[in-house]
Design a protein around this motif. Structure first.
Motif, PDB file in Angstrom:
ATOM      1  N   GLN A   1       0.856  -1.182   0.000  1.00 30.96           N
ATOM      2  CA  GLN A   1       0.000   0.000   0.000  1.00 30.96           C
ATOM      3  C   GLN A   1       0.895   1.236   0.000  1.00 30.96           C
ATOM      4  O   GLN A   1       2.031   1.171   0.445  1.00 30.96           O
ATOM      5  CB  GLN A   1      -0.889   0.053   1.238  1.00 30.96           C
ATOM      6  N   PHE A   2       0.369   2.331  -0.483  1.00 32.03           N
ATOM      7  CA  PHE A   2       1.164   3.554  -0.543  1.00 32.03           C
ATOM      8  C   PHE A   2       1.042   4.266   0.797  1.00 32.03           C
ATOM      9  O   PHE A   2       0.090   4.992   1.031  1.00 32.03           O
ATOM     10  CB  PHE A   2       0.678   4.460  -1.677  1.00 32.03           C
ATOM     11  N   ILE A   3       2.012   4.039   1.669  1.00 30.81           N
ATOM     12  CA  ILE A   3       1.896   4.549   3.031  1.00 30.81           C
ATOM     13  C   ILE A   3       2.661   5.859   3.193  1.00 30.81           C
ATOM     14  O   ILE A   3       3.893   5.870   3.171  1.00 30.81           O
ATOM     15  CB  ILE A   3       2.438   3.521   4.033  1.00 30.81           C
ATOM     16  N   ASN A   4       1.925   6.958   3.309  1.00 27.51           N
ATOM     17  CA  ASN A   4       2.532   8.254   3.608  1.00 27.51           C
ATOM     18  C   ASN A   4       1.653   8.956   4.621  1.00 27.51           C
ATOM     19  O   ASN A   4       0.484   8.630   4.751  1.00 27.51           O
ATOM     20  CB  ASN A   4       2.610   9.106   2.340  1.00 27.51           C
ATOM     21  N   TYR A   5       2.232   9.941   5.322  1.00 29.82           N
ATOM     22  CA  TYR A   5       1.397  10.724   6.235  1.00 29.82           C
ATOM     23  C   TYR A   5       0.440  11.560   5.395  1.00 29.82           C
ATOM     24  O   TYR A   5       0.883  12.361   4.573  1.00 29.82           O
ATOM     25  CB  TYR A   5       2.251  11.625   7.120  1.00 29.82           C
ATOM     26  N   PRO A   6      -0.874  11.366   5.574  1.00 31.44           N
ATOM     27  CA  PRO A   6      -1.839  11.969   4.662  1.00 31.44           C
ATOM     28  C   PRO A   6      -1.866  13.491   4.676  1.00 31.44           C
ATOM     29  O   PRO A   6      -2.169  14.095   3.648  1.00 31.44           O
ATOM     30  CB  PRO A   6      -3.184  11.396   5.111  1.00 31.44           C
ATOM     31  N   ASN A   7      -1.559  14.125   5.823  1.00 29.37           N
ATOM     32  CA  ASN A   7      -1.660  15.588   5.805  1.00 29.37           C
ATOM     33  C   ASN A   7      -0.298  16.269   5.875  1.00 29.37           C
ATOM     34  O   ASN A   7      -0.197  17.431   6.217  1.00 29.37           O
ATOM     35  CB  ASN A   7      -2.603  16.093   6.901  1.00 29.37           C
ATOM     36  N   PHE A   8       0.753  15.523   5.510  1.00 31.23           N
ATOM     37  CA  PHE A   8       2.071  16.137   5.326  1.00 31.23           C
ATOM     38  C   PHE A   8       2.326  16.296   3.836  1.00 31.23           C
ATOM     39  O   PHE A   8       1.928  15.437   3.050  1.00 31.23           O
ATOM     40  CB  PHE A   8       3.169  15.226   5.884  1.00 31.23           C
ATOM     41  N   THR A   9       3.020  17.352   3.483  1.00 26.07           N
ATOM     42  CA  THR A   9       3.429  17.489   2.082  1.00 26.07           C
ATOM     43  C   THR A   9       4.490  16.432   1.792  1.00 26.07           C
ATOM     44  O   THR A   9       5.011  15.786   2.706  1.00 26.07           O
ATOM     45  CB  THR A   9       4.047  18.862   1.821  1.00 26.07           C
TER      46      THR A   9
ATOM     47  N   LYS B   1       7.609  17.205   3.712  1.00 24.61           N
ATOM     48  CA  LYS B   1       7.492  16.894   5.137  1.00 24.61           C
ATOM     49  C   LYS B   1       7.476  15.383   5.359  1.00 24.61           C
ATOM     50  O   LYS B   1       8.035  14.880   6.330  1.00 24.61           O
ATOM     51  CB  LYS B   1       6.204  17.533   5.679  1.00 24.61           C
TER      52      LYS B   1
ATOM     53  N   SER C   1      10.189  13.828   7.784  1.00 28.41           N
ATOM     54  CA  SER C   1       9.752  13.477   9.138  1.00 28.41           C
ATOM     55  C   SER C   1      10.604  12.397   9.832  1.00 28.41           C
ATOM     56  O   SER C   1      10.910  12.557  11.005  1.00 28.41           O
ATOM     57  CB  SER C   1       8.269  13.107   9.146  1.00 28.41           C
ATOM     58  N   PRO C   2      11.013  11.314   9.131  1.00 26.06           N
ATOM     59  CA  PRO C   2      11.849  10.336   9.853  1.00 26.06           C
ATOM     60  C   PRO C   2      13.170  10.952  10.309  1.00 26.06           C
ATOM     61  O   PRO C   2      13.699  10.593  11.370  1.00 26.06           O
ATOM     62  CB  PRO C   2      12.115   9.230   8.825  1.00 26.06           C
TER      63      PRO C   2
ATOM     64  N   LEU D   1       0.279  17.350  -1.385  1.00 23.66           N
ATOM     65  CA  LEU D   1      -0.117  16.340  -0.411  1.00 23.66           C
ATOM     66  C   LEU D   1      -0.213  15.004  -1.139  1.00 23.66           C
ATOM     67  O   LEU D   1      -0.493  14.966  -2.334  1.00 23.66           O
ATOM     68  CB  LEU D   1      -1.483  16.690   0.176  1.00 23.66           C
TER      69      LEU D   1
ATOM     70  N   GLU E   1      -2.931  14.309  -3.562  1.00 24.00           N
ATOM     71  CA  GLU E   1      -2.945  15.040  -4.832  1.00 24.00           C
ATOM     72  C   GLU E   1      -2.018  14.409  -5.879  1.00 24.00           C
ATOM     73  O   GLU E   1      -1.783  14.996  -6.923  1.00 24.00           O
ATOM     74  CB  GLU E   1      -2.519  16.499  -4.592  1.00 24.00           C
TER      75      GLU E   1
ATOM     76  N   ARG F   1      10.932   8.229   1.085  1.00 22.63           N
ATOM     77  CA  ARG F   1      10.953   8.284   2.551  1.00 22.63           C
ATOM     78  C   ARG F   1      11.897   7.239   3.114  1.00 22.63           C
ATOM     79  O   ARG F   1      12.597   7.460   4.092  1.00 22.63           O
ATOM     80  CB  ARG F   1       9.546   7.980   3.091  1.00 22.63           C
TER      81      ARG F   1
END
Lengths: 289, 382
Positions: free
Chosen positions: B99-107, B110, B114-115, B146, B149, B162
C-alpha cells in the motif's frame, strides 16, 4: 453515430416529482405563509417582510437561538472528543468487539421520547437511580427547579444518547486504516500521540466531518428529549428553538410568524453546515509547511 | 543476465560489516508455523530478493528483520550484535509496503523529512538529503503537494523516497510495486535498481513474481512454506534450480514436469517415443526420473532438429501481447507452451508438441536436481 437529444431529462423526472412533493411543495407553502397574514381560506393579506422583522426582534427567538448555540456547541465539544476516545479504546477484533458494538448501539435504538422519559425518572431525586446517587453525594440536585441542574441533565442525556453514533463512525474509520500505517509509524519511531495526530486523525477526517454535521443538525433541531424531560423549564431555561417554534405555531397558531421563524431556522442550519464543511475541508490541508 | 551485486572498490559500503543473520529462527503463531528453523546471512550493502508465493513467509521474514515481530525461537544478529529483543525504533530500519503509506496531511517534503526530524538530524542536512533523494526519485516538482494530490505511482515514489532518505542499515521492501499497473511497475523497477544498490544498506526486496526477481538480480532467496529452498545469484538459481519446487517457483509459467525413464541409451519422456540420451544427461544411470522443460522450450512447431514429439489436445490457448501460451495435459500433468508470435487455436484442437532433448532438466524421483542443460543452450532471460 451518436444522436444527441434531451431525452435523458426524462430519467430525472421521477426523482424531480418525488422531491417536489416531499420537499419543494411543503417548503414553498412555508414561504407562502411567511409573507401573508391569513385569516381564512379566502381572507388573506400580503404583508411582505413584516413577519420576518417581527420575529428577528422577538426576544423569545433571540434567547432560544442563544440557548440553542450554547447547547449545540457544548454537545459537539463533548461528544466528538469523547466519541473518538471511545472508538480508540474499543477492542478491534474478536467477540469482545462485537459485544462492544451492540452495547454502544443500544442507546441509538431507543425512541427519542422514551429517552426523555428514561432520564426524567433516572434523574429524580426521590426515586431515580441517578438523582438519588447525586443527592447522596451531597449535591443539592433538582432538574425541575434548578436551571443549572436542568441544563446538566439535558446535556448528559444527549451525550448518553448520541456519543455512540460518533464512536461507531470513528470506529469504522479507524478499522479502515491499513495496519501498514501503524507499522510505518512504529519504524519511524513515532509516539502514540504522533500516530494519533498524524495518522489516525487525518484518516478520520471524513467520518468526523459526517459526525460533526449529523450531531450539529440533530442537536440544533432537538425537541422530544428536553420536551419530555423538562418541558423547556424551569422557566424557559431549556426551551430550545424547535420548542419555541412549536409553541408559536401549534400553541398560539401564529402561522405567519411561525413560517418566517421556520425559514430563518432552516437557513441557520444550512449556513452552519456549510461553514463546518468548508472549515473542516480546509483543516485537512492545514499542516503544510 | 547481469546482477546488481555491487562491487566497486572506490566506494566501499557505507557501513562496514553490518551483516544481518538469522540464527535458527522460527515463528509460530498459534499452531501455525510461519517460519521453520531458518538460517540466513545477508551481507552489508547487498541486494537480496525474497521470492515466494503469497503466504510463503516473505512478509513474516521482513517483519522479523525489522523487529516488528519477535521470533518464537532463535536469534537475529545485526553487525554481530544480538538484536532479537531490540525495539524497532532503535534498529535503523526503513520499510516500504504494497500500500502507498505516507502521512496523509504532510506534504511530500514533510513526509520525506519526518523520519529525519524524529532522528534529530539538523535542518540544513535534512534539506540536502531530501533534495538529493527527491531528485533521484523525480519528485522535485511535487515537494509541496499532499499525497492525495498525487497519482498512485507518485505516491509510491514518495514512500520509496521516505525509505531511501533515512539511509537506514536495513531497507525492506514488501512487494512495493504490486499495486501499480504493469507499465508503471516495469518503469519504476528499472529506475529503482541503482538507488537501491547504491543505498549502502542491506536491501531485502520481497516479491511473488519470478520475472521481477530475475530482473532485479542480486542474491535471490527462494522461500516456500516458511523455509528457504535455495539461495544464490538470480541467474544461477534460474539455471540450476536445486529441486522441482524451486524450478517451478522461479519460472512463470512454472516449469513443466513429467515422469520418464532412461534405459538402453535412450530417454523416454512420459509416453513419448524414446530418443537418444542428450549429452548433458549421459552421466545418469538407467532408471526412473522426473524431467522438466521450461514453457518457452515447449514448441508447437517442429524446428527440424532432433526432437521429442508429443501429441496433445489444446486445453486453453491464450494470446498475451506478442506471445501465445497453450495449456494442455501431458501424461497426467498440466503443461504449458509459451511461444513468440500470435497463434490462435481452438479448445480441443489436436496439436503437435516438440521438445528438444538438450533443453531437458533431470530430477531424481525425490525432486532433487541431477542435471541441468548447459548454459549455452539457455535462452537469455527476458
Amino acid at each position: 453515430m451518436k444522436t444527441e437529444n434531451n431525452r435523458a431529462w426524462f430519467l430525472v423526472l421521477p426523482v424531480f416529482a418525488l422531491v417536489a412533493f416531499s420537499a419543494i411543495v411543503p417548503l414553498m407553502t412555508v414561504v407562502n405563509y411567511s409573507v401573508q397574514d391569513i385569516f381564512g381560506p379566502d381572507d388573506r393579506v400580503f404583508v411582505g417582510a413584516e413577519w420576518y422583522r417581527e420575529i428577528l426582534q422577538d426576544d423569545r427567538l433571540q434567547q432560544g437561538l442563544l440557548r440553542q448555540f450554547v447547547f449545540s456547541f457544548a454537545i459537539l465539544l463533548i461528544e466528538i472528543p469523547l466519541g473518538i476516545a471511545v472508538a480508540l479504546a474499543m477492542p478491534r477484533r474478536g467477540r469482545l468487539a462485537s459485544l462492544t458494538l451492540v452495547v454502544l448501539a443500544l442507546p441509538l435504538l431507543i425512541p427519542w421520547n422514551v429517552v426523555g422519559t428514561i432520564w426524567q425518572i433516572f434523574g429524580r431525586a426521590d426515586i431515580g437511580l441517578g438523582g438519588v446517587l447525586v443527592t447522596a453525594l451531597g449535591v443539592d440536585y433538582n432538574y425541575a427547579a434548578n436551571p443549572f441542574d436542568a441544563w446538566a441533565t439535558v446535556l448528559v442525556m444527549d451525550v448518553w444518547h448520541w456519543t455512540s453514533l460518533v464512536a461507531l463512525l470513528c470506529f469504522s474509520g479507524l478499522k479502515a486504516i491499513p495496519d501498514a500505517y501503524y507499522q510505518a509509524a512504529k519504524i519511524d519511531g513515532a509516539s502514540a500521540w504522533a500516530v494519533f495526530r498524524f495518522v489516525q486523525l487525518p484518516k478520520l477526517k471524513n467520518v468526523l466531518l459526517i459526525a460533526v454535521l449529523l450531531r450539529f443538525m440533530d442537536s440544533f433541531m432537538i425537541y422530544s428529549e428536553p420536551f419530555v424531560l423538562t418541558g423547556g423549564g424551569p422557566g424557559n431555561s431549556t426551551t430550545f428553538l424547535s420548542q419555541t417554534l412549536a409553541r408559536l405555531a401549534v400553541g398560539q397558531f401564529d402561522l405567519g410568524p411561525a413560517a418566517a421563524f421556520s425559514l430563518i431556522y432552516f437557513l441557520i442550519i444550512l449556513l452552519f453546515c456549510w461553514l463546518f464543511y468548508t472549515t473542516m475541508m480546509q483543516l485537512g490541508r492545514g499542516s503544510q509547511q | 543476465m547481469a546482477t546488481t551485486q555491487r562491487v566497486d572498490p572506490d566506494c566501499p559500503p557505507r557501513k562496514n560489516g553490518m551483516s544481518l543473520v538469522f540464527d535458527n529462527i522460527s515463528k509460530i503463531v498459534g499452531d501455525e508455523v510461519h517460519i521453520q528453523s531458518m538460517n540466513l546471512r545477508l551481507e552489508s550493502g547487498s541486494f537480496n530478493t525474497l521470492l515466494g508465493r503469497t503466504g510463503a513467509g516473505k512478509t513474516t521474514m521482513l517483519r522479523l528483520m525489522a523487529g516488528l515481530d519477535r521470533p518464537s525461537s532463535g536469534r537475529i544478529l545485526m553487525g554481530g550484535r544480538d538484536v532479537t529483543t531490540v525495539a524497532v525504533r532503535r534498529r535503523n530500519v526503513a520499510m516500504v509496503y504494497q500500500q502507498f503509506i505516507n502521512y496523509p496531511n504532510f506534504t511530500v517534503y514533510k513526509n520525506m523529512a519526518s523520519p529525519l526530524e524524529v532522528a534529530g538530524v539538523d535542518l540544513e542536512e535534512i534539506r540536502q538529503r531530501v533534495g538529493r533523494v527527491a531528485e533521484m526519485m523525480h519528485l522535485e516538482d511535487y515537494l509541496d503537494r499532499l499525497p492525495a494530490e498525487l497519482s498512485g505511482g507518485q505516491q509510491q515514489r514518495v514512500a520509496l523516497a521516505r525509505a531511501l532518505v533515512k539511509e537506514a542499515d536495513l531497507l525492506l521492501l514488501d512487494e512495493p510495486l504490486v499495486n501499480l499497473d504493469f507499465k508503471l511497475r516495469e518503469e519504476l523497477r528499472i529506475e529503482l535498481r541503482n538507488p537501491l544498490a547504491d543505498s549502502g544498506a542491506i536491501v531485502v526486496y520481497a516479491t511473488a513474481e519470478p520475472q521481477e526477481a530475475l530482473a532485479l538480480g542480486g542474491n535471490t532467496i527462494i522461500v516456500d512454506q516458511g523455509r528457504i529452498l535455495q539461495q544464490g545469484l538470480a541467474a544461477e538459481v534460474y539455471r540450476r534450480p536445486e529441486s522441482v519446487r524451486t524450478a517451478r517457483l522461479v519460472g512463470d509459467p512454472p516449469m513443466n514436469m513429467v515422469e520418464g525413464t532412461i534405459g538402453d541409451a535412450t530417454l523416454r519422456l512420459g509416453t513419448a517415443d524414446p530418443v537418444e540420451v542428450p549429452e548433458h544427461l549421459l552421466t545418469l544411470s538407467d532408471g526412473p526420473y522426473v524431467f522438466g522443460v521450461r514453457p518457452h522450450h515447449v514448441r508447437t512447431m517442429s524446428s527440424g532438429t532432433a526432437e521429442i514429439e508429443i501429441g496433445a489436445r489444446v486445453g486453453l490457448a491464450e494470446i498475451s501481447g506478442s506471445e501465445t501460451s497453450v495449456h494442455f495435459e501431458y501424461a497426467g500433468a498440466p503443461w504449458v507452451s509459451l511461444q513468440d508470435g500470435v497463434h490462435p487455436r481452438g479448445v480441443d484442437d489436436p496439436i503437435g508438441i516438440y521438445v528438444e532433448p538438450r533443453r531437458i532438466f533431470a530430477f531424481d524421483t525425490g525432486g532433487a536436481l541431477l542435471a541441468a542443460p548447459g548454459n549455452d543452450s539457455e535462452a537469455p532471460v527476458a
